[in-house]
Design an enzyme around this catalytic site. Structure first.
Site, PDB file in Angstrom:
ATOM      1  N   ASP A 182      34.537  50.282  41.737  1.00 25.43           N
ATOM      2  CA  ASP A 182      32.990  50.636  41.491  1.00 25.43           C
ATOM      3  C   ASP A 182      32.441  49.687  42.008  1.00 25.43           C
ATOM      4  O   ASP A 182      30.977  49.812  42.323  1.00 25.43           O
ATOM      5  CB  ASP A 182      32.711  51.249  40.311  1.00 25.43           C
ATOM      6  CG  ASP A 182      32.810  50.270  39.131  1.00 25.43           C
ATOM      7  OD1 ASP A 182      33.028  49.313  39.495  1.00 25.43           O
ATOM      8  OD2 ASP A 182      32.432  50.412  37.928  1.00 25.43           O
ATOM      9  N   SER A 183      32.790  48.494  42.422  1.00 24.89           N
ATOM     10  CA  SER A 183      32.134  47.453  43.411  1.00 24.89           C
ATOM     11  C   SER A 183      31.444  48.172  44.687  1.00 24.89           C
ATOM     12  O   SER A 183      30.576  47.570  45.379  1.00 24.89           O
ATOM     13  CB  SER A 183      32.944  46.219  43.726  1.00 24.89           C
ATOM     14  OG  SER A 183      34.295  46.515  44.334  1.00 24.89           O
ATOM     15  N   ASP A 200      38.504  53.434  40.011  1.00 26.16           N
ATOM     16  CA  ASP A 200      37.906  53.032  38.780  1.00 26.16           C
ATOM     17  C   ASP A 200      37.047  54.443  38.394  1.00 26.16           C
ATOM     18  O   ASP A 200      36.580  55.147  39.278  1.00 26.16           O
ATOM     19  CB  ASP A 200      36.840  52.107  39.222  1.00 26.16           C
ATOM     20  CG  ASP A 200      36.961  50.783  38.991  1.00 26.16           C
ATOM     21  OD1 ASP A 200      37.903  50.521  38.087  1.00 26.16           O
ATOM     22  OD2 ASP A 200      36.213  49.837  39.517  1.00 26.16           O
ATOM     23  N   LYS A 208      41.248  53.233  36.346  1.00 25.73           N
ATOM     24  CA  LYS A 208      40.842  52.049  35.602  1.00 25.73           C
ATOM     25  C   LYS A 208      39.879  52.225  34.772  1.00 25.73           C
ATOM     26  O   LYS A 208      38.600  52.821  35.239  1.00 25.73           O
ATOM     27  CB  LYS A 208      40.810  50.870  36.531  1.00 25.73           C
ATOM     28  CG  LYS A 208      40.204  49.514  36.062  1.00 25.73           C
ATOM     29  CD  LYS A 208      40.504  48.356  36.870  1.00 25.73           C
ATOM     30  CE  LYS A 208      39.427  48.093  37.914  1.00 25.73           C
ATOM     31  NZ  LYS A 208      38.259  47.655  37.483  1.00 25.73           N
ATOM     32  N   GLU A 245      36.901  50.269  32.008  1.00 25.90           N
ATOM     33  CA  GLU A 245      36.405  49.008  31.296  1.00 25.90           C
ATOM     34  C   GLU A 245      36.215  49.078  29.927  1.00 25.90           C
ATOM     35  O   GLU A 245      35.476  50.173  29.642  1.00 25.90           O
ATOM     36  CB  GLU A 245      35.195  48.547  32.250  1.00 25.90           C
ATOM     37  CG  GLU A 245      35.165  48.428  33.648  1.00 25.90           C
ATOM     38  CD  GLU A 245      33.897  47.889  34.310  1.00 25.90           C
ATOM     39  OE1 GLU A 245      32.967  47.435  33.779  1.00 25.90           O
ATOM     40  OE2 GLU A 245      34.005  47.571  35.559  1.00 25.90           O
ATOM     41  N   GLU A 300      39.254  39.941  33.885  1.00 26.92           N
ATOM     42  CA  GLU A 300      38.093  39.470  34.998  1.00 26.92           C
ATOM     43  C   GLU A 300      37.348  38.457  34.327  1.00 26.92           C
ATOM     44  O   GLU A 300      36.899  38.478  33.128  1.00 26.92           O
ATOM     45  CB  GLU A 300      36.980  40.565  35.488  1.00 26.92           C
ATOM     46  CG  GLU A 300      36.020  40.059  36.188  1.00 26.92           C
ATOM     47  CD  GLU A 300      35.207  40.992  37.009  1.00 26.92           C
ATOM     48  OE1 GLU A 300      35.491  42.069  36.908  1.00 26.92           O
ATOM     49  OE2 GLU A 300      34.135  40.911  37.877  1.00 26.92           O
TER      50      GLU A 300
HETATM   51  O1  KIV Z   1      35.073  47.226  41.130  1.00 27.36           O
HETATM   52  C1  KIV Z   1      35.821  46.478  41.417  1.00 27.36           C
HETATM   53  O2  KIV Z   1      36.005  46.011  42.522  1.00 27.36           O
HETATM   54  C2  KIV Z   1      36.930  45.816  40.225  1.00 27.36           C
HETATM   55  C3  KIV Z   1      37.293  44.244  40.631  1.00 27.36           C
HETATM   56  C4  KIV Z   1      36.136  43.452  40.472  1.00 27.36           C
HETATM   57  C5  KIV Z   1      38.490  44.145  39.902  1.00 27.36           C
HETATM   58  O3  KIV Z   1      36.731  46.144  39.128  1.00 27.36           O
END
Ligand code: KIV
Length: 266
Positions: free
Chosen positions: A45-46, A84, A112, A114, A181
């Site tokens: 989600d970056s 994510d 994934k 968080e 992280e």
């Molecule tokens: O969203 C993302 O790119 C991430 C990485 C920083 C691991 O979760």
């Protein structure tokens, strides 16, 4: 590249061979990265920051994630696709089921989330329903407003103890992988030793089972000009992007990345 599965990642951990992961958001980079030997493509989600230009990941929707996951799937040449679940996608179990289903149906092999031990029930129920889950711990950017910024996590012994316990609890709940992280290198080493599942690090030192970076960061591209300490520019000295991605894979595999200066102390 032969098709990478969860079993491949588990056997890499067992053999002590480092796992390579990189964020990826489109078909062309998916092809180039998977052909360079990147084993896991993370639709992070970056993308809210590096593609959409937001100042955090919070505005990203599950529909955005599904769209980019489908793009990556079309270009992928054998990597495992990890997507994510964005901010609030797991606020209720029903939302976690529906949002995970959308990402898996778009092409993800794993999702994934968080958080920490409180995610245990969500992870267990998703795993029971056929969704492998990677638990993202330490600095969790979706909680930036609770954490008070993008800061190293687990520096106090009480926090480190809690993170070690949470990692084991999430593994026992059914997490298939853990991502750490921005945690001190020593704590990341202890967690990697303590769990059976692969542990991937970003700003977590050299001892984790694998490494991940944000694609734009490792290509030396930055919208804000702020480059985190744990980033290395793999474009430097390379003629083209495929060579930079191959250099990243080689450096992770031979242990030359991350170097001590890319990690954090307690
Ligand atoms: O969203 C993302 O790119 C991430 C990485 C920083 C691991 O979760």
């Amino acid at each position: 590249m032969p098709e990478i599965t969860l079993t491949t990642l588990q056997s890499l951990k067992a053999k002590g061979e480092k796992i390579t992961m990189l964020t990826c958001y489109d078909a062309t980079f998916a092809r180039v990265a998977s052909e360079a030997g990147v084993e896991v493509l993370l639709i992070g989600d970056s993308l809210g920051m590096v593609l959409q230009g937001h100042d955090s990941t919070l505005p990203v929707s599950n529909a955005d994630m599904a769209y980019h996951t489908a793009c990556v799937k079309r270009g992928n040449a054998g990597a495992l696709i990890l997507a994510d679940l964005p901010f609030m996608a797991c606020a209720t179990l029903e939302q976690a089921f529906a949002n995970s289903a959308a990402l898996m149906q778009a092409g993800a092999h794993m999702v994934k989330v968080e958080g920490a031990a409180w995610l245990g029930e969500t992870i267990r129920l998703l795993a029971e329903r056929g969704v492998p889950v990677c638990a993202h711990m330490g600095l969790t950017p979706q909680s930036v407003n609770v954490l008070g910024g993008y800061k190293v996590q687990g520096r106090l012994e009480s926090q480190a103890r809690q993170m070690r316990a949470d990692a084991i609890a999430l593994q026992d709940a059914g997490a298939a992988m853990i991502l750490l992280e921005c945690v001190p290198s020593e704590l990341a080493a202890q967690i990697t030793q303590a769990v059976r599942v692969p542990v991937i690090g970003i700003g977590a030192g050299p001892a984790t089972d694998g490494q991940v970076l944000v694609l734009h960061d490792m290509l030396g591209l930055s919208l804000t000009g702020r480059v985190p300490k744990f980033v290395k520019n793999f474009m430097a000295g390379q003629a083209d992007i495929p060579s930079a991605l191959s250099a990243y894979v080689s450096a992770v595999k031979d242990g030359s990345f991350p170097a001590p200066e890319h990690g954090f102390n307690a």
